[in-house]
Design a protein around this motif. Structure first.
Motif, PDB file in Angstrom:
ATOM      1  N   UNK A 159      41.016  40.131  50.656  1.00 17.91           N
ATOM      2  CA  UNK A 159      39.918  41.097  50.532  1.00 17.91           C
ATOM      3  C   UNK A 159      38.979  40.653  49.418  1.00 17.91           C
ATOM      4  N   UNK A 160      37.694  40.777  49.672  1.00 20.21           N
ATOM      5  CA  UNK A 160      36.679  40.539  48.650  1.00 20.21           C
ATOM      6  C   UNK A 160      36.036  41.878  48.309  1.00 20.21           C
ATOM      7  N   UNK A 161      36.453  42.473  47.187  1.00 21.63           N
ATOM      8  CA  UNK A 161      35.836  43.722  46.748  1.00 21.63           C
ATOM      9  C   UNK A 161      34.435  43.410  46.227  1.00 21.63           C
ATOM     10  N   UNK A 162      33.461  44.183  46.658  1.00 23.09           N
ATOM     11  CA  UNK A 162      32.043  43.874  46.424  1.00 23.09           C
ATOM     12  C   UNK A 162      31.383  44.908  45.517  1.00 23.09           C
ATOM     13  N   UNK A 163      30.634  44.403  44.529  1.00 25.93           N
ATOM     14  CA  UNK A 163      29.809  45.272  43.675  1.00 25.93           C
ATOM     15  C   UNK A 163      28.484  44.555  43.425  1.00 25.93           C
ATOM     16  N   UNK A 164      27.451  44.798  44.265  1.00 18.34           N
ATOM     17  CA  UNK A 164      26.160  44.121  44.086  1.00 18.34           C
ATOM     18  C   UNK A 164      25.357  44.765  42.958  1.00 18.34           C
ATOM     19  N   UNK A 165      24.718  43.935  42.142  1.00 21.32           N
ATOM     20  CA  UNK A 165      23.924  44.433  41.012  1.00 21.32           C
ATOM     21  C   UNK A 165      22.638  43.634  40.872  1.00 21.32           C
ATOM     22  N   UNK A 166      21.644  44.263  40.228  1.00 22.45           N
ATOM     23  CA  UNK A 166      20.418  43.564  39.830  1.00 22.45           C
ATOM     24  C   UNK A 166      20.530  43.318  38.325  1.00 22.45           C
TER      25      UNK A 166
ATOM     26  N   UNK B  98      41.228  39.405  46.194  1.00 23.93           N
ATOM     27  CA  UNK B  98      42.595  39.929  46.248  1.00 23.93           C
ATOM     28  C   UNK B  98      43.345  39.345  47.446  1.00 23.93           C
ATOM     29  N   UNK B  99      44.621  39.007  47.230  1.00 19.86           N
ATOM     30  CA  UNK B  99      45.416  38.483  48.338  1.00 19.86           C
ATOM     31  C   UNK B  99      45.957  39.612  49.214  1.00 19.86           C
ATOM     32  N   UNK B 100      46.824  39.243  50.179  1.00 23.14           N
ATOM     33  CA  UNK B 100      47.317  40.233  51.137  1.00 23.14           C
ATOM     34  C   UNK B 100      48.115  41.350  50.467  1.00 23.14           C
ATOM     35  N   UNK B 101      48.675  41.059  49.291  1.00 24.32           N
ATOM     36  CA  UNK B 101      49.495  42.049  48.587  1.00 24.32           C
ATOM     37  C   UNK B 101      48.699  42.858  47.565  1.00 24.32           C
ATOM     38  N   UNK B 102      47.371  42.651  47.541  1.00 28.06           N
ATOM     39  CA  UNK B 102      46.532  43.386  46.599  1.00 28.06           C
ATOM     40  C   UNK B 102      46.509  42.788  45.208  1.00 28.06           C
ATOM     41  N   UNK B 103      47.090  41.604  45.039  1.00 22.88           N
ATOM     42  CA  UNK B 103      47.074  40.949  43.732  1.00 22.88           C
ATOM     43  C   UNK B 103      45.721  40.301  43.493  1.00 22.88           C
ATOM     44  N   UNK B 104      45.144  40.533  42.324  1.00 24.40           N
ATOM     45  CA  UNK B 104      43.840  39.956  41.989  1.00 24.40           C
ATOM     46  C   UNK B 104      44.019  38.490  41.596  1.00 24.40           C
ATOM     47  N   UNK B 105      43.345  37.602  42.330  1.00 22.18           N
ATOM     48  CA  UNK B 105      43.403  36.173  42.041  1.00 22.18           C
ATOM     49  C   UNK B 105      42.196  35.697  41.236  1.00 22.18           C
ATOM     50  N   UNK B 106      41.115  36.462  41.296  1.00 21.89           N
ATOM     51  CA  UNK B 106      39.906  36.107  40.534  1.00 21.89           C
ATOM     52  C   UNK B 106      38.954  37.299  40.563  1.00 21.89           C
ATOM     53  N   UNK B 107      38.216  37.471  39.472  1.00 26.22           N
ATOM     54  CA  UNK B 107      37.202  38.515  39.451  1.00 26.22           C
ATOM     55  C   UNK B 107      37.553  39.636  38.501  1.00 26.22           C
TER      56      UNK B 107
END
Length: 307
Positions: free
Chosen positions: A224-231, A274-283
């Motif tokens: 999953x790529x959790x997204x937060x777009x900002x200016x 995040x990987x399949x288990x919800x572990x954050x790998x970066x960000x």
């Protein structure tokens, strides 16, 4: 008093957005072509056969490239369906170190349109230090043909198609390449990305032809790529937008989400990977404060775009 300060801040923000619009247009410099066509980018000849590499508008660029490869018999000019065809781009650096990029190695033939479907996510521009070669091995009749030819990877002028490579907390190397929207609107846009992983070789190379086990990449599945777009510009206050959707993998293998651009200009797509288990790998999470006059903070993992 607080309401007055907020109204003044919003007015300044509106004025700044309006003022900056022409500057953004000048910075973009190029317009996305109305019609995208596959055109020949390179052709190579070997032992009576011609191999044609087609790319959108005939140019190889940094980021995701959809490619079509056609094989012709030079004598008859007839298209040929080779028994097998493998495709391997390799970049050689100044010290002779060789790396590749996410790509499709074993190509399949589209018999209806008579081409081999390929792709490559070029990670670096061609330069005096970094030189790209395209390696192709194909079997036609009783012949095995090996082709190694230089190619040039150019800058991607469309900032909406940027990419990023990084190492995750698991010490694995990943690649995220944007595929769309090519021409965003001030609206909710379908966001499309390709996500790949480099597979570290288990044994040293033992073959003369570039060994695919040394340059192997795979599609990242179920992340999953959790997204937060900002200016992030100081004049924009690092504001976000509503109705965005995180990117998840679709049946086509690509990652799909929604990004809501509320105005033109510089945007940063902040991600948490995040990987399949919800572990954050970066960000990392971005502060939600509205900060006019201060450059906005970005995630540890982000891609800048401009439209």
């Amino acid at each position: 008093m607080q309401k007055i300060i907020m109204i003044i801040s919003l007015c300044l923000l509106f004025i700044s957005c309006t003022k900056e619009k022409t500057d953004y247009e000048a910075e973009i410099g190029t317009e996305e072509p109305e019609k995208l066509e596959f055109k020949e980018a390179y052709s190579f000849e070997k032992n009576g056969y011609k191999v044609s590499v087609e790319a959108l508008n005939g140019t190889l660029t940094k980021g995701y490239n959809e490619l079509r490869i056609r094989v012709f018999n030079k004598q008859s000019n007839a298209e040929v369906n080779a028994a097998s065809l493998v495709f391997l781009p390799i970049m050689t650096g100044v010290e002779g170190k060789q790396v590749s990029c996410p790509h499709r190695y074993q190509l399949t033939y589209n018999s209806a349109e008579k081409f081999y479907a390929a792709f490559a996510v070029f990670t670096e521009l061609s330069s005096n230090e970094n030189k790209w070669d395209l390696n192709i091995r194909m079997n036609v009749g009783m012949q095995e043909l090996l082709i190694k030819e230089p190619i040039t990877v150019k800058e991607q002028t469309n900032k909406n198609l940027n990419m990023v490579s990084f190492f995750g907390n698991d010490n694995e190397q990943y690649f995220i390449a944007l595929l769309g929207p090519r021409s965003p609107k001030v609206a909710e846009n379908n966001l499309l990305a390709a996500v790949y992983k480099y597979n570290k070789p288990l044994t040293p190379s033992k073959t003369e032809f570039p060994d695919p086990s040394q340059f192997n990449y795979s599609e990242v599945k179920g992340f999953t790529l959790k997204l937060d777009p900002r200016m992030p510009e100081p004049s924009m206050g690092n504001h976000s937008s509503p109705n965005n959707k995180d990117l998840v993998q679709g049946e086509d293998g690509f990652y799909h989400g929604v990004v809501n651009y509320t105005m033109t200009g510089n945007w940063t797509l902040n991600f948490i990977f995040m990987n399949q288990n919800g572990k954050i790998l970066k960000g990392t999470e971005v502060p939600k404060d509205f900060t006019p006059g201060v450059e906005g903070k970005k995630s540890e993992l982000f891609i800048d775009i401009l439209f």
